[in-house]
Write a protein that holds these residues in place. Structure first.
Motif, short mmCIF file in Angstrom:
data_model
loop_
_atom_site.label_atom_id
_atom_site.label_comp_id
_atom_site.label_asym_id
_atom_site.label_seq_id
_atom_site.Cartn_x
_atom_site.Cartn_y
_atom_site.Cartn_z
N LYS A 167 0.75 -1.08 -0.08
CA LYS A 167 -0.02 0.08 -0.19
C LYS A 167 0.89 1.27 0.02
O LYS A 167 0.63 2.19 -0.70
CB LYS A 167 -1.00 -0.06 1.19
CG LYS A 167 -1.93 0.94 1.18
CD LYS A 167 -3.07 0.35 2.17
CE LYS A 167 -2.39 -0.40 3.54
NZ LYS A 167 -2.04 0.56 4.45
N SER A 168 1.86 1.34 0.99
CA SER A 168 2.55 2.44 1.12
C SER A 168 3.18 2.62 -0.30
O SER A 168 3.58 4.21 -0.54
CB SER A 168 3.90 2.26 2.19
OG SER A 168 4.85 3.07 2.36
N PHE A 169 3.70 1.66 -0.96
CA PHE A 169 4.35 1.90 -2.15
C PHE A 169 3.41 2.29 -3.39
O PHE A 169 3.76 3.41 -4.18
CB PHE A 169 5.12 0.85 -2.71
CG PHE A 169 6.04 0.99 -3.83
CD1 PHE A 169 7.25 1.27 -3.78
CD2 PHE A 169 5.61 0.63 -5.16
CE1 PHE A 169 8.10 1.65 -4.92
CE2 PHE A 169 6.29 0.73 -6.21
CZ PHE A 169 7.50 1.37 -5.94
N GLU B 162 0.90 4.08 -3.20
CA GLU B 162 0.23 5.46 -3.22
C GLU B 162 1.39 6.73 -3.72
O GLU B 162 1.27 7.74 -3.89
CB GLU B 162 -0.23 5.92 -1.88
CG GLU B 162 -1.84 5.36 -1.63
CD GLU B 162 -2.07 5.10 -0.34
OE1 GLU B 162 -1.48 5.76 0.48
OE2 GLU B 162 -3.00 4.28 -0.05
N GLU B 163 2.56 5.89 -3.89
CA GLU B 163 3.82 6.92 -4.05
C GLU B 163 3.81 6.64 -5.62
O GLU B 163 4.34 5.53 -6.05
CB GLU B 163 4.79 6.19 -3.24
CG GLU B 163 5.83 7.21 -3.03
CD GLU B 163 5.28 8.37 -2.44
OE1 GLU B 163 5.64 9.56 -3.12
OE2 GLU B 163 4.89 8.54 -1.21
N ASP B 164 4.00 7.46 -6.46
CA ASP B 164 4.01 6.93 -8.02
C ASP B 164 5.54 7.07 -8.21
O ASP B 164 5.92 8.13 -8.95
CB ASP B 164 3.12 7.78 -9.01
CG ASP B 164 2.88 9.17 -8.22
OD1 ASP B 164 2.33 9.07 -7.51
OD2 ASP B 164 3.50 9.89 -9.22
N LEU B 165 6.31 6.21 -7.78
CA LEU B 165 7.76 6.36 -8.05
C LEU B 165 8.15 5.92 -9.40
O LEU B 165 9.35 6.45 -9.91
CB LEU B 165 8.54 5.57 -6.92
CG LEU B 165 8.42 6.02 -5.45
CD1 LEU B 165 8.97 5.10 -4.65
CD2 LEU B 165 9.05 7.27 -5.55
#
Lengths: 421, 294
Positions: free
Chosen positions: A413-415, A417-420
């Protein structure tokens, strides 16, 4: 203002000068201090460090005329070299900031110290964390990787008595080329993968089974059962492992029982094949409660109407399990399952505490039958001081584990939401 | 079973099912399963409790239900071994690690969750990459580094290393939790004149209690279980920890400390088990935050 910008070029030479002229005293003095410290203490240290990491020392251990030991310690030099490079990078970063900032106009608003702190809050707050990251994690990793390209090992290449040399890819050639190394590597690697799969799958399914049965409609006092089944999770892991070691030992209670019913005592931890089985069994005891705890909440989140509509279609209990429960649970727990695999792949504690890697395998170099790659590394490092090979295997583990962890992480989830990427 | 379409009728069918011999057999099977598994789970626990009460001191002579139970080994732990020192050291390390880890990680997570600044994404990716590298693969490096810094055989060196090693993984975990706290709360606080620091302590922290408890707990428990780094970094007797001491009792050549180990193990397990029992809610929440939310 234009007038003050004229002096901005000065900050190329004297860091912080432009800032001081702009009236930004704190920032200016800080930058100036960085420059002074770099020149006075930094440059000699860096020069020695860079020379050190390049040559790894030239003076062999000997006693001079006064009878004092003189030597270059290759490993300390290498460390100094890495620290130098990291510090130089940080200083370059500060320098670039200093020049860019010099050309910026001064803040118009009158600001209090409180506001200033608040505006740079994120940098202040993050600095301790970043510094620990650089020096406690990045530095050791770089160091470990570099060791793989040296001959740092007992008995002939161990400082301070001897110097360490750069050897390029020789260690990698040896581990794949020399039969004894190659055999150990492949043997230990196959067992490590087998172990990681078995350990993860067994505890996953036992955990799922417990959760399903405890939560099934016919069972009374669910809370009691759940509490009992979670107990192994609450008992400190190392303690459980040591207890298990005793339980399965030659004169332990399991063998007592076996003898009591008229059978032969078994080498639960001393027979190569049986020891592997015992480890999986013990891991089940340790690992299943974790999965049960997870499943319990996941199971209650599966939409009830799925089961109701399958009831209408006349599905059997097994079909519901096979086509609804397991897919739903697998979907939710996939990232955890993968990280559990990665964890078991490197489950040093269990192996070390229960079998110590034993029983001994004469065909292996420095490894026993149940050694995982990670415990093999540990033995090479602490018992045999074969640091160079330990580092080579470390790099291999990294190359295997990194994609797995990265994959499972990109799904969390944490990742997301971050569009890395 | 039934091709009926109305749900009420299905319920009816279900109710009837309870009486059939098949369900009784099934239930007997379920309870047999539960009870055998309970034995499987509880056996090691009961065995070690029983062993600690045995009068003798070797594994061979001890039984699960001793005829004349004694607390002598508990007493001996405190009079004849360094157990109190190990306990004190472990508590100290655990406590310091809890403080350092929690502060470092929540600070980082707050910044990455709430601030948008140059270099944020590269930093996040770096942390991610570092997380992948299992921290204790760097054994040798840590050893040499601490030697160089004069922190070899010190508790603070160990704590520094623990706290550092947990940053990458936990930063992402906590950041994920912070991300779920609505940003409008921060903005409201800012409008009221709060600084970033007060927003952090007054708004974010109270709302993130579950995950912070989880973080604090795991960093507190960690040092009780780790043996590798402790044996690497600590060398002298007065610096020893519980993990090291208990490990030696079991793996030592002389087979005469078994019952002492049992007693020592129980004194470690009791407080930790109680801690887990009380904080169960937070643990499950923390653990499952890595799962895919539907």
């Amino acid at each position: 203002m234009e007038d003050k910008k004229k002096y901005a070029w000065l900050s190329y030479i004297i860091m912080g000068s432009a800032q001081i002229m702009k009236g930004e005293y704190i920032k200016g003095i800080f930058l100036l201090l960085v420059e002074i410290l770099t020149i006075v203490f930094g440059i000699p240290y860096f020069a020695h460090g860079l020379w050190g990491i390049w040559t790894l020392g030239v003076t062999k251990f000997h006693f001079n005329e006064q009878g004092v030991a003189v030597f270059d310690h290759s490993i300390f030099l290498m460390l100094q070299g890495i620290i130098s490079i990291l510090l130089i990078l940080i200083i370059i970063g500060i320098y670039v900031y200093n020049v860019r900032d010099a050309y910026k106009a001064k803040e118009e608003k009158k600001t209090t110290l409180r506001d200033k702190i608040d505006r740079n809050f994120h940098w202040i707050f993050i600095t301790p964390g970043l510094l620990s990251l650089v020096f406690l994690i990045l530095l050791p990793i770089v160091f470990t990787i570099l060791i793989a390209f040296t001959d740092y090992s007992a008995p002939y290449h161990l400082p301070p008595r001897n110097l360490v040399r750069w050897v390029g890819l020789q260690n990698f050639k040896e581990i794949f080329g020399l039969k004894i190394w190659n055999k150990t590597l492949s043997g230990v690697f196959i067992w490590t993968v087998t172990w990681a799969v078995l350990a993860t799958v067994t505890s996953f399914f036992v955990g799922l089974m417990w959760a399903l049965i405890v939560n099934s409609s016919g069972v009374k006092i669910k809370k009691l059962w759940r509490t009992i089944f979670i107990i192994p999770y609450a008992v400190p892991g190392l303690i459980s492992m040591l207890i298990m070691r005793l339980i399965f030992s030659g004169q332990g209670p399991i063998n007592d029982f076996i003898e009591h019913i008229g059978l032969q005592r078994l080498g639960w931890l001393t027979d190569p094949h049986l020891a592997k089985f015992t480890l999986v069994l013990i891991n089940m005891w340790l690992g299943a409660p974790y999965f049960m705890a997870l499943m319990t909440s996941i199971l209650t989140n599966i939409p009830k109407d799925l089961y109701e509509s399958s009831d209408i279609d006349g599905a059997t209990a097994f079909q519901k399990l096979r086509h609804i429960t397991i897919p739903m649970v697998l979907y939710s727990t996939m990232p955890l399952l993968i990280s559990s695999f990665a964890y078991n792949f490197n489950n040093f504690m269990l192996i070390y505490a229960v079998t110590g890697g034993g029983p001994v395998n004469p065909n292996y170099r420095y490894a026993g039958h149940t050694d995982l790659l990670i415990s093999w590394i540990y033995k090479m490092t602490l018992n045999q001081q074969q640091y160079h090979m330990a580092s080579v295997v470390t790099i291999m583990i990294f190359l295997i584990i990194a994609p797995i962890v990265a994959f499972s992480f990109t799904r969390s989830k944490s990742f997301r939401e971050e569009d890395l990427i | 079973m039934s091709t009926n379409t109305s749900t009420s009728e299905i319920k009816l069918v279900k109710k009837k099912k309870k009486l059939t011999p098949k369900t009784i057999a099934l239930r007997a099977l379920v309870y047999t399963f539960l009870i055998t598994n309970t034995i499987f789970i509880l056996f090691p626990v009961l065995w070690i409790i029983g062993s600690s009460l045995n009068p003798g001191n070797s594994l061979y002579s001890s039984t699960m239900f001793p005829k004349n139970p004694t607390f002598i080994h508990y007493k001996e732990l405190f009079t004849k071994t360094d157990y109190p020192i190990w306990y004190k050291n472990t508590l100290k390390i655990a406590f310091l690690n809890m403080i350092f880890s929690t502060i470092l990680t929540t600070f980082n997570a707050y910044v990455f969750s709430r601030f948008r600044f140059k270099g944020r994404k590269p930093l996040l990716v770096t942390i991610l990459v570092l997380q992948v590298f299992p921290s204790f693969l760097t054994l040798t490096a840590v050893y040499v580094l601490l030697m160089n810094l004069g922190l070899y055989n010190t508790h603070i060196g160990l704590v520094l290393f623990y706290a550092g090693a947990q940053i990458p993984g936990n930063t992402w975990l906590i950041k994920g939790y912070f991300d779920q706290i609505p940003k409008s709360l921060d903005e409201a606080a800012r409008v009221d004149g709060a600084t970033n620091f007060t927003t952090f302590t007054r708004i974010i922290m109270p709302l993130a209690v579950p995950i912070i408890v989880f973080l604090a707990l795991t960093s507190f428990i960690g040092p009780w279980m780790d043996f590798i780094f402790q044996s690497l970094i600590l060398s002298s007797a007065e610096k020893k920890t519980l993990a090291m001491g208990l490990m030696e009792m079991v793996t030592g050549q002389s087979n005469t400390k078994f019952t002492l180990f049992a007693a020592g193990a129980i004194l470690v397990a009791i407080p930790i088990t109680i801690l887990y029992a009380f904080l169960q809610k937070y643990i499950v929440e923390g653990l499952s935050s890595g799962a895919v939310k539907s």
